[in-house]
Motif scaffolding. Structure first.
Motif, mmCIF file in Angstrom:
data_model
loop_
_atom_site.group_PDB
_atom_site.id
_atom_site.type_symbol
_atom_site.label_atom_id
_atom_site.label_comp_id
_atom_site.label_asym_id
_atom_site.label_seq_id
_atom_site.Cartn_x
_atom_site.Cartn_y
_atom_site.Cartn_z
ATOM 1 N N ASN A 194 0.919 -1.073 -0.164
ATOM 2 C CA ASN A 194 0.037 -0.028 -0.021
ATOM 3 C C ASN A 194 0.853 1.298 0.035
ATOM 4 N N ASN A 203 -4.665 6.958 3.029
ATOM 5 C CA ASN A 203 -4.347 6.391 1.826
ATOM 6 C C ASN A 203 -5.255 7.021 0.780
ATOM 7 N N GLN A 205 -5.917 6.311 -2.443
ATOM 8 C CA GLN A 205 -6.630 5.408 -3.315
ATOM 9 C C GLN A 205 -8.012 4.920 -2.479
ATOM 10 N N ASP A 210 -10.026 5.415 -7.941
ATOM 11 C CA ASP A 210 -8.797 5.420 -8.919
ATOM 12 C C ASP A 210 -8.207 6.613 -8.933
ATOM 13 N N LYS A 213 -5.102 6.555 -6.911
ATOM 14 C CA LYS A 213 -4.238 5.382 -7.197
ATOM 15 C C LYS A 213 -2.794 6.052 -7.503
#
Length: 268
Positions: A194, A203, A205, A210, A213
């Motif tokens: 990750n 995080n 994403q 997307d 990402k």
């Protein structure tokens, strides 16, 4: 031909006006920046009072270095900007501040001159380390140009560091090295699966799908007070952090590490 004669006549009639304009004082150059005063003070501690003259090769050389610093983009009076005479006057200002000098010196020193003198008077080793790193940046044309062209947001411009603006720009330059950043992301992704922020675990994403990402920022975690010349950046010097944590790390750059920030977050 007629118009050429008229132009010649016009320039002749108004020649005294143009000459008078040439005598109008130019706009003043910007005040001395912290980085410049650091370089000047470093030289000051290596000269005797009698050597502080505009003809001294060391002062001429410092003038050239100051003119190449990646700091000022506007120099209203480029001819006088940090010329040898101005540099020698700045060093003479230090004479007026220096308690070990029993003469008079130049009394036109600024409060910043006095503050920086007090900071480094008893720590000339640190002063020399900082001056060395600044000089090495100037002596590297590619790096110096990159630092000069580097854009900073309003908040970054307001940040102040004991080591000055050039070392901070070097720090940002290291963080923005696209090859290193990509290599750091790839290595981290292979190891952990990750791209979580190493301080708060955010995080992109997970939050944005997307769109987020592969997105994460890099922070160069070597403190400015450990910079000793221009050294190669290692992947171990970088940590992956979200935008918020990255900004906080910069705001507390003198004292806050990723581990400190992580602890602060966990206690909230």
């Amino acid at each position: 031909m007629v118009w050429e004669n008229k132009l010649k006549s016009f320039s002749y009639i108004f020649k005294p006006f143009f000459m008078a304009n040439d005598l109008i004082p130019s706009q003043r150059n910007p005040k001395w920046h912290r980085d410049e005063i650091i370089l000047a003070l470093d030289l000051y501690f290596n000269l005797e009072p009698g050597q502080i003259t505009s003809s001294n090769p060391a002062i001429i050389e410092l003038s050239q270095v100051l003119n190449r610093l990646p700091i000022f983009k506007e120099r209203p009076d480029a001819v006088r900007f940090r010329n040898p005479n101005g540099v020698s006057l700045k060093l003479s200002n230090f004479l007026a501040i220096d308690p070990n000098y029993h003469g008079k010196g130049m009394q036109s020193y600024s409060q910043l001159d006095k503050r920086i003198f007090s900071e480094f008077q008893s720590n000339q080793i640190e002063l020399k380390r900082i001056a060395k790193t600044i000089r090495e940046a100037v002596e590297n044309p590619t790096l110096n140009l990159s630092l000069y062209e580097m854009k900073e947001d309003v908040e970054e411009e307001s940040l102040e560091f004991k080591e000055g603006r050039v070392l901070y720009k070097i720090h940002r330059y290291k963080e923005r090295n696209s090859k290193l950043v990509l290599a750091k992301k790839v290595k981290h992704l292979k190891k952990y699966g990750n791209l979580d922020c190493e301080a708060c675990t955010f995080n992109f994403q997970v939050k944005y799908g997307d769109l987020g990402k592969g997105f994460i920022e890099c922070h160069h975690q070597i403190p400015l007070n450990q910079y000793d010349g221009i050294q190669e950046t290692k992947l171990e010097d970088l940590v992956l952090v979200c935008s918020n944590c990255h900004r906080m790390l910069h705001r507390g750059m003198e004292t806050v590490t990723v581990q400190n920030l992580k602890g602060l977050i966990n206690t909230r």
